[in-house]
Design a protein around this motif. Structure first.
Motif, PDB file in Angstrom:
ATOM      1  N   LYS A  18      73.184  54.113  35.123  1.00 16.58           N
ATOM      2  CA  LYS A  18      73.244  55.133  34.393  1.00 16.58           C
ATOM      3  C   LYS A  18      72.832  54.542  32.927  1.00 16.58           C
ATOM      4  O   LYS A  18      72.062  55.025  32.007  1.00 16.58           O
ATOM      5  N   GLU A  41      80.491  60.529  27.502  1.00 17.34           N
ATOM      6  CA  GLU A  41      82.102  61.168  27.751  1.00 17.34           C
ATOM      7  C   GLU A  41      82.725  60.409  28.783  1.00 17.34           C
ATOM      8  O   GLU A  41      81.985  59.954  29.957  1.00 17.34           O
ATOM      9  N   ARG A  52      89.847  58.339  26.196  1.00 22.08           N
ATOM     10  CA  ARG A  52      89.042  57.587  27.220  1.00 22.08           C
ATOM     11  C   ARG A  52      90.169  56.494  27.617  1.00 22.08           C
ATOM     12  O   ARG A  52      90.152  56.035  28.930  1.00 22.08           O
ATOM     13  N   LEU A  56      90.965  55.748  31.531  1.00 21.77           N
ATOM     14  CA  LEU A  56      90.560  54.572  32.454  1.00 21.77           C
ATOM     15  C   LEU A  56      91.412  53.404  32.408  1.00 21.77           C
ATOM     16  O   LEU A  56      91.300  52.723  33.421  1.00 21.77           O
ATOM     17  N   ARG A  77      86.646  66.270  25.377  1.00 23.51           N
ATOM     18  CA  ARG A  77      85.368  67.105  25.063  1.00 23.51           C
ATOM     19  C   ARG A  77      85.505  67.960  24.126  1.00 23.51           C
ATOM     20  O   ARG A  77      84.406  68.127  23.374  1.00 23.51           O
ATOM     21  N   ALA A 103      80.495  65.869  35.602  1.00 23.19           N
ATOM     22  CA  ALA A 103      81.302  64.863  36.157  1.00 23.19           C
ATOM     23  C   ALA A 103      82.670  65.121  36.422  1.00 23.19           C
ATOM     24  O   ALA A 103      83.293  64.573  37.157  1.00 23.19           O
ATOM     25  N   TYR A 107      84.261  64.604  39.616  1.00 22.53           N
ATOM     26  CA  TYR A 107      85.393  63.565  39.681  1.00 22.53           C
ATOM     27  C   TYR A 107      86.977  64.260  39.983  1.00 22.53           C
ATOM     28  O   TYR A 107      87.603  64.168  40.890  1.00 22.53           O
TER      29      TYR A 107
HETATM   30  P1  TMP Z   1      81.399  55.670  32.747  1.00 22.19           P
HETATM   31  O1  TMP Z   1      81.850  54.569  33.858  1.00 22.19           O
HETATM   32  O2  TMP Z   1      80.248  56.504  32.988  1.00 22.19           O
HETATM   33  O3  TMP Z   1      81.737  54.939  31.460  1.00 22.19           O
HETATM   34  O4  TMP Z   1      82.655  56.989  32.720  1.00 22.19           O
HETATM   35  C1  TMP Z   1      84.036  56.738  32.883  1.00 22.19           C
HETATM   36  C2  TMP Z   1      84.786  57.277  33.911  1.00 22.19           C
HETATM   37  O5  TMP Z   1      85.192  58.693  33.695  1.00 22.19           O
HETATM   38  C3  TMP Z   1      83.919  57.553  35.251  1.00 22.19           C
HETATM   39  O6  TMP Z   1      84.709  56.825  36.386  1.00 22.19           O
HETATM   40  C4  TMP Z   1      83.802  59.006  35.658  1.00 22.19           C
HETATM   41  C5  TMP Z   1      85.121  59.432  34.913  1.00 22.19           C
HETATM   42  N1  TMP Z   1      85.044  60.727  34.273  1.00 22.19           N
HETATM   43  C6  TMP Z   1      85.973  61.795  35.005  1.00 22.19           C
HETATM   44  O7  TMP Z   1      86.328  61.247  35.979  1.00 22.19           O
HETATM   45  N2  TMP Z   1      85.578  63.245  34.489  1.00 22.19           N
HETATM   46  C7  TMP Z   1      84.790  63.468  33.404  1.00 22.19           C
HETATM   47  O8  TMP Z   1      84.639  64.678  33.285  1.00 22.19           O
HETATM   48  C8  TMP Z   1      84.004  62.531  32.921  1.00 22.19           C
HETATM   49  C9  TMP Z   1      83.144  62.956  31.810  1.00 22.19           C
HETATM   50  C10 TMP Z   1      84.291  61.192  33.300  1.00 22.19           C
END
Ligand code: TMP
Length: 217
Positions: A18, A41, A52, A56, A77, A103, A107
């Motif tokens: 990405k 995001e 975030r 994470l 968001r 996402a 997810y």
């Molecule tokens: P990234 O790896 O693209 O930086 O995104 C961070 C993580 O956040 C990725 O593992 C997916 C997760 N995510 C969700 O679980 N729900 C969401 O709505 C978004 C935008 C990201």
């Protein structure tokens, strides 16, 4: 009156490339003279980036409840939309965002098993009708994506985040949910085969963007 800018999102599982391809999308649009705001995001503003971090961070022995995770995603968001995305679109800039609500359906919906109707309620509440004009979904088989993710982690010496630590079934469910979203909204979501040499992926992306630029002009 300034015309509202376009809102483009890039989606895909872990390890699909990405970051590299987002740069290509931004460069391609800028080469057409478009003002582009590049963002991501969860995150995109200092407070949303702090959320975030909560999402994470794998540290600590307190598991994050699935509903709390979903609400944190939408809290980030709401902040991001209010501070970055809506103002940019309103002044006519285009927004290219690394992940958005698809996402969440992938997810939190596919991966965690939260009902799509509950996600859709939060989507309506937070977005008030704002949805991407175009979504580029980078897709590749899970095993190939995992190999690329491992290569990147080895190279960067990075630790896996809370999502990257999930099991294979989680990522299979994420991929299925993404593809189902694409099938349900074929005019908005374009699936790009990311399991091919980078040149070929980028040619496909450029063609898709050029088609849209023409259609929107
Ligand atoms: P990234 O790896 O693209 O930086 O995104 C961070 C993580 O956040 C990725 O593992 C997916 C997760 N995510 C969700 O679980 N729900 C969401 O709505 C978004 C935008 C990201």
């Amino acid at each position: 009156m300034t015309r509202r800018g376009r809102f483009i999102t890039l989606e895909g599982g872990e390890g699909v490339g990405k970051t590299t391809n987002l740069a290509l999308v931004v460069d391609h649009l800028e080469a057409h003279g478009i003002e582009v705001v590049r963002t991501r995001e969860p995150g995109g503003t200092p407070r949303a980036e702090a959320i975030r971090g909560l999402l994470l961070d794998p540290a600590g022995n307190e598991p994050l409840d699935d509903d709390a995770e979903l609400l944190l995603v939408f809290a980030a968001r709401a902040q991001h939309l209010a501070r970055v995305v809506r103002p940019a679109l309103e002044r006519g800039a285009w927004v290219v965002c690394d992940r958005f609500t698809d996402a969440t359906f992938a997810y939190q919906g596919g991966g965690r098993g939260i009902d799509a109707s509950r996600i859709a309620e939060l989507e309506a509440f937070v977005q008030r009708g704002l949805t991407p004009d175009l979504t580029l979904l980078l897709d590749m088989p899970m095993a190939a994506a995992q190999r690329r993710l491992e290569g990147r982690l080895d190279h960067d010496g990075g630790e896996r985040d809370r999502f990257e630590r999930e099991r294979a079934e989680f990522f299979e469910a994420v991929r299925r949910a993404y593809l189902a979203r694409a099938k349900a909204a074929p005019d908005r979501v374009c699936v790009v085969n990311a399991d091919q040499p980078l040149d070929a992926v980028q040619d496909e992306l450029r063609t898709l963007l050029d088609d849209r630029l023409e259609a929107w002009s």
